[in-house]
Design a protein around this motif. Structure first.
Motif, PDB file in Angstrom:
ATOM      1  N   THR A  67     161.964 -33.504  49.239  1.00  7.12           N
ATOM      2  CA  THR A  67     161.354 -32.768  48.128  1.00  7.12           C
ATOM      3  C   THR A  67     162.214 -31.594  47.669  1.00  7.12           C
ATOM      4  O   THR A  67     162.107 -31.188  46.518  1.00  7.12           O
ATOM      5  N   TYR A  68     163.051 -31.061  48.525  1.00  9.23           N
ATOM      6  CA  TYR A  68     163.921 -29.966  48.087  1.00  9.23           C
ATOM      7  C   TYR A  68     164.793 -30.407  46.911  1.00  9.23           C
ATOM      8  O   TYR A  68     164.912 -29.703  45.904  1.00  9.23           O
ATOM      9  N   THR A  69     165.425 -31.564  47.035  1.00  9.03           N
ATOM     10  CA  THR A  69     166.287 -32.069  45.974  1.00  9.03           C
ATOM     11  C   THR A  69     165.456 -32.540  44.792  1.00  9.03           C
ATOM     12  O   THR A  69     165.815 -32.290  43.638  1.00  9.03           O
ATOM     13  N   LEU A  70     164.354 -33.201  45.068  1.00 12.14           N
ATOM     14  CA  LEU A  70     163.473 -33.666  44.003  1.00 12.14           C
ATOM     15  C   LEU A  70     162.985 -32.487  43.157  1.00 12.14           C
ATOM     16  O   LEU A  70     162.930 -32.566  41.921  1.00 12.14           O
ATOM     17  N   GLU A  71     162.638 -31.392  43.806  1.00 10.32           N
ATOM     18  CA  GLU A  71     162.182 -30.210  43.083  1.00 10.32           C
ATOM     19  C   GLU A  71     163.242 -29.699  42.113  1.00 10.32           C
ATOM     20  O   GLU A  71     162.912 -29.252  41.009  1.00 10.32           O
ATOM     21  N   LYS A  72     164.504 -29.767  42.492  1.00  6.18           N
ATOM     22  CA  LYS A  72     165.587 -29.315  41.606  1.00  6.18           C
ATOM     23  C   LYS A  72     165.683 -30.206  40.371  1.00  6.18           C
ATOM     24  O   LYS A  72     165.908 -29.726  39.266  1.00  6.18           O
ATOM     25  N   SER A  73     165.511 -31.505  40.557  1.00  6.01           N
ATOM     26  CA  SER A  73     165.528 -32.436  39.435  1.00  6.01           C
ATOM     27  C   SER A  73     164.369 -32.142  38.488  1.00  6.01           C
ATOM     28  O   SER A  73     164.559 -32.024  37.268  1.00  6.01           O
ATOM     29  N   VAL A  74     163.184 -32.015  39.053  1.00  9.52           N
ATOM     30  CA  VAL A  74     161.993 -31.761  38.239  1.00  9.52           C
ATOM     31  C   VAL A  74     162.110 -30.410  37.532  1.00  9.52           C
ATOM     32  O   VAL A  74     161.742 -30.280  36.356  1.00  9.52           O
ATOM     33  N   GLU A  75     162.648 -29.424  38.214  1.00  8.26           N
ATOM     34  CA  GLU A  75     162.853 -28.112  37.601  1.00  8.26           C
ATOM     35  C   GLU A  75     163.743 -28.233  36.362  1.00  8.26           C
ATOM     36  O   GLU A  75     163.463 -27.620  35.325  1.00  8.26           O
ATOM     37  N   PHE A  76     164.815 -29.008  36.470  1.00  9.19           N
ATOM     38  CA  PHE A  76     165.697 -29.206  35.320  1.00  9.19           C
ATOM     39  C   PHE A  76     164.898 -29.757  34.135  1.00  9.19           C
ATOM     40  O   PHE A  76     165.037 -29.281  33.010  1.00  9.19           O
ATOM     41  N   PHE A  77     164.064 -30.751  34.394  1.00 11.61           N
ATOM     42  CA  PHE A  77     163.270 -31.343  33.320  1.00 11.61           C
ATOM     43  C   PHE A  77     162.290 -30.335  32.718  1.00 11.61           C
ATOM     44  O   PHE A  77     162.110 -30.299  31.498  1.00 11.61           O
ATOM     45  N   THR A  78     161.659 -29.527  33.559  1.00 12.16           N
ATOM     46  CA  THR A  78     160.692 -28.559  33.025  1.00 12.16           C
ATOM     47  C   THR A  78     161.365 -27.531  32.126  1.00 12.16           C
ATOM     48  O   THR A  78     160.750 -27.020  31.200  1.00 12.16           O
ATOM     49  N   LEU A  79     162.627 -27.258  32.396  1.00 11.57           N
ATOM     50  CA  LEU A  79     163.364 -26.266  31.605  1.00 11.57           C
ATOM     51  C   LEU A  79     164.033 -26.856  30.366  1.00 11.57           C
ATOM     52  O   LEU A  79     164.364 -26.103  29.438  1.00 11.57           O
ATOM     53  N   ASN A  80     164.248 -28.151  30.347  1.00  9.36           N
ATOM     54  CA  ASN A  80     165.068 -28.737  29.296  1.00  9.36           C
ATOM     55  C   ASN A  80     164.379 -29.783  28.426  1.00  9.36           C
ATOM     56  O   ASN A  80     165.003 -30.307  27.505  1.00  9.36           O
ATOM     57  N   LEU A  81     163.141 -30.109  28.707  1.00 10.83           N
ATOM     58  CA  LEU A  81     162.411 -31.054  27.875  1.00 10.83           C
ATOM     59  C   LEU A  81     161.439 -30.288  26.978  1.00 10.83           C
ATOM     60  O   LEU A  81     161.168 -29.108  27.204  1.00 10.83           O
ATOM     61  N   ILE A  82     160.904 -31.003  25.999  1.00  9.39           N
ATOM     62  CA  ILE A  82     159.918 -30.391  25.102  1.00  9.39           C
ATOM     63  C   ILE A  82     158.724 -31.332  24.953  1.00  9.39           C
ATOM     64  O   ILE A  82     158.791 -32.506  25.315  1.00  9.39           O
ATOM     65  N   GLY A  83     157.652 -30.783  24.440  1.00  6.54           N
ATOM     66  CA  GLY A  83     156.473 -31.582  24.113  1.00  6.54           C
ATOM     67  C   GLY A  83     155.803 -32.218  25.320  1.00  6.54           C
ATOM     68  O   GLY A  83     155.699 -31.616  26.397  1.00  6.54           O
ATOM     69  N   ASP A  84     155.353 -33.466  25.124  1.00  5.03           N
ATOM     70  CA  ASP A  84     154.616 -34.191  26.160  1.00  5.03           C
ATOM     71  C   ASP A  84     155.452 -34.417  27.411  1.00  5.03           C
ATOM     72  O   ASP A  84     154.926 -34.393  28.528  1.00  5.03           O
ATOM     73  N   LYS A  85     156.755 -34.655  27.229  1.00  4.49           N
ATOM     74  CA  LYS A  85     157.630 -34.874  28.388  1.00  4.49           C
ATOM     75  C   LYS A  85     157.730 -33.611  29.242  1.00  4.49           C
ATOM     76  O   LYS A  85     157.735 -33.682  30.460  1.00  4.49           O
ATOM     77  N   LYS A  86     157.796 -32.466  28.588  1.00  5.97           N
ATOM     78  CA  LYS A  86     157.846 -31.195  29.316  1.00  5.97           C
ATOM     79  C   LYS A  86     156.542 -30.982  30.093  1.00  5.97           C
ATOM     80  O   LYS A  86     156.574 -30.607  31.265  1.00  5.97           O
ATOM     81  N   LYS A  87     155.408 -31.271  29.441  1.00  9.42           N
ATOM     82  CA  LYS A  87     154.101 -31.100  30.088  1.00  9.42           C
ATOM     83  C   LYS A  87     153.993 -32.008  31.307  1.00  9.42           C
ATOM     84  O   LYS A  87     153.527 -31.575  32.372  1.00  9.42           O
ATOM     85  N   LEU A  88     154.434 -33.257  31.174  1.00  5.75           N
ATOM     86  CA  LEU A  88     154.387 -34.179  32.308  1.00  5.75           C
ATOM     87  C   LEU A  88     155.296 -33.677  33.428  1.00  5.75           C
ATOM     88  O   LEU A  88     154.905 -33.712  34.601  1.00  5.75           O
ATOM     89  N   ALA A  89     156.478 -33.190  33.091  1.00  6.17           N
ATOM     90  CA  ALA A  89     157.387 -32.642  34.106  1.00  6.17           C
ATOM     91  C   ALA A  89     156.748 -31.448  34.816  1.00  6.17           C
ATOM     92  O   ALA A  89     156.872 -31.302  36.040  1.00  6.17           O
ATOM     93  N   GLU A  90     156.066 -30.606  34.082  1.00  2.00           N
ATOM     94  CA  GLU A  90     155.387 -29.453  34.689  1.00  2.00           C
ATOM     95  C   GLU A  90     154.274 -29.912  35.627  1.00  2.00           C
ATOM     96  O   GLU A  90     154.093 -29.343  36.712  1.00  2.00           O
ATOM     97  N   ASP A  91     153.527 -30.929  35.215  1.00  2.00           N
ATOM     98  CA  ASP A  91     152.466 -31.476  36.070  1.00  2.00           C
ATOM     99  C   ASP A  91     153.065 -32.100  37.337  1.00  2.00           C
ATOM    100  O   ASP A  91     152.528 -31.938  38.435  1.00  2.00           O
ATOM    101  N   ILE A  92     154.164 -32.804  37.167  1.00  2.00           N
ATOM    102  CA  ILE A  92     154.855 -33.398  38.317  1.00  2.00           C
ATOM    103  C   ILE A  92     155.328 -32.303  39.267  1.00  2.00           C
ATOM    104  O   ILE A  92     155.217 -32.452  40.489  1.00  2.00           O
ATOM    105  N   ALA A  93     155.828 -31.213  38.727  1.00  2.00           N
ATOM    106  CA  ALA A  93     156.314 -30.109  39.565  1.00  2.00           C
ATOM    107  C   ALA A  93     155.218 -29.584  40.486  1.00  2.00           C
ATOM    108  O   ALA A  93     155.468 -29.301  41.669  1.00  2.00           O
ATOM    109  N   VAL A  94     154.005 -29.488  39.970  1.00  2.00           N
ATOM    110  CA  VAL A  94     152.884 -29.007  40.783  1.00  2.00           C
ATOM    111  C   VAL A  94     152.589 -29.996  41.913  1.00  2.00           C
ATOM    112  O   VAL A  94     152.403 -29.598  43.072  1.00  2.00           O
TER     113      VAL A  94
END
Length: 129
Positions: A67-94
């Motif tokens: 999960t340490y590495t996975l969290e870094k991937s998901v963090e990248f998405f939360t910072l660099n996506l927009i709209g529905d994809k960003k929201k899904l990435a944020e939900d995944i991060a939780v």
């Protein structure tokens, strides 16, 4: 003197009661800097976690480390996506954070619950790549 002995015994018993929830030293993982790397890591780490079936103590600790590495991937998405994809990435991060914490503490059933949520979300997220 009796008070000191009682305090020491209490501390030993308290530690023993939580031995199954011992923490692992936190790892330092490099930040993910490209969409390609984030995508590759997300898919690979999801596959690695999906291969864990037993969720015994060893597998829970392996998931915790993954999960340490996975969290870094998901963090990248939360910072660099927009709209529905960003929201899904944020939900995944939780959910990934919940997997991280519960696997670290050897909580099999809680980890399984969050893994089930994660796999549904991850499958949807991967389809959007």
């Amino acid at each position: 003197m009796k008070t000191l002995i009682v305090l020491l015994m209490s501390a030993v018993l308290a530690f023993s009661a939580h031995a199954d929830e011992k923490s692992i030293q936190h790892l330092k993982i490099a930040d993910v800097t490209s969409v390609e790397d984030a995508r590759k890591i997300f898919i690979e780490k999801t596959s690695e976690i999906r291969s864990k079936r037993d969720l015994g103590a060893d597998e829970l600790q392996e998931i915790h480390v993954i999960t340490y590495t996975l969290e870094k991937s998901v963090e990248f998405f939360t910072l660099n996506l927009i709209g529905d994809k960003k929201k899904l990435a944020e939900d995944i991060a939780v959910v990934v954070e919940n997997i991280h914490i519960n696997s670290e503490r050897n909580r099999k059933e809680e980890t399984r619950k969050y893994l089930n949520q994660y796999f549904v979300m991850a499958d949807t997220f991967i389809k959007g790549f």
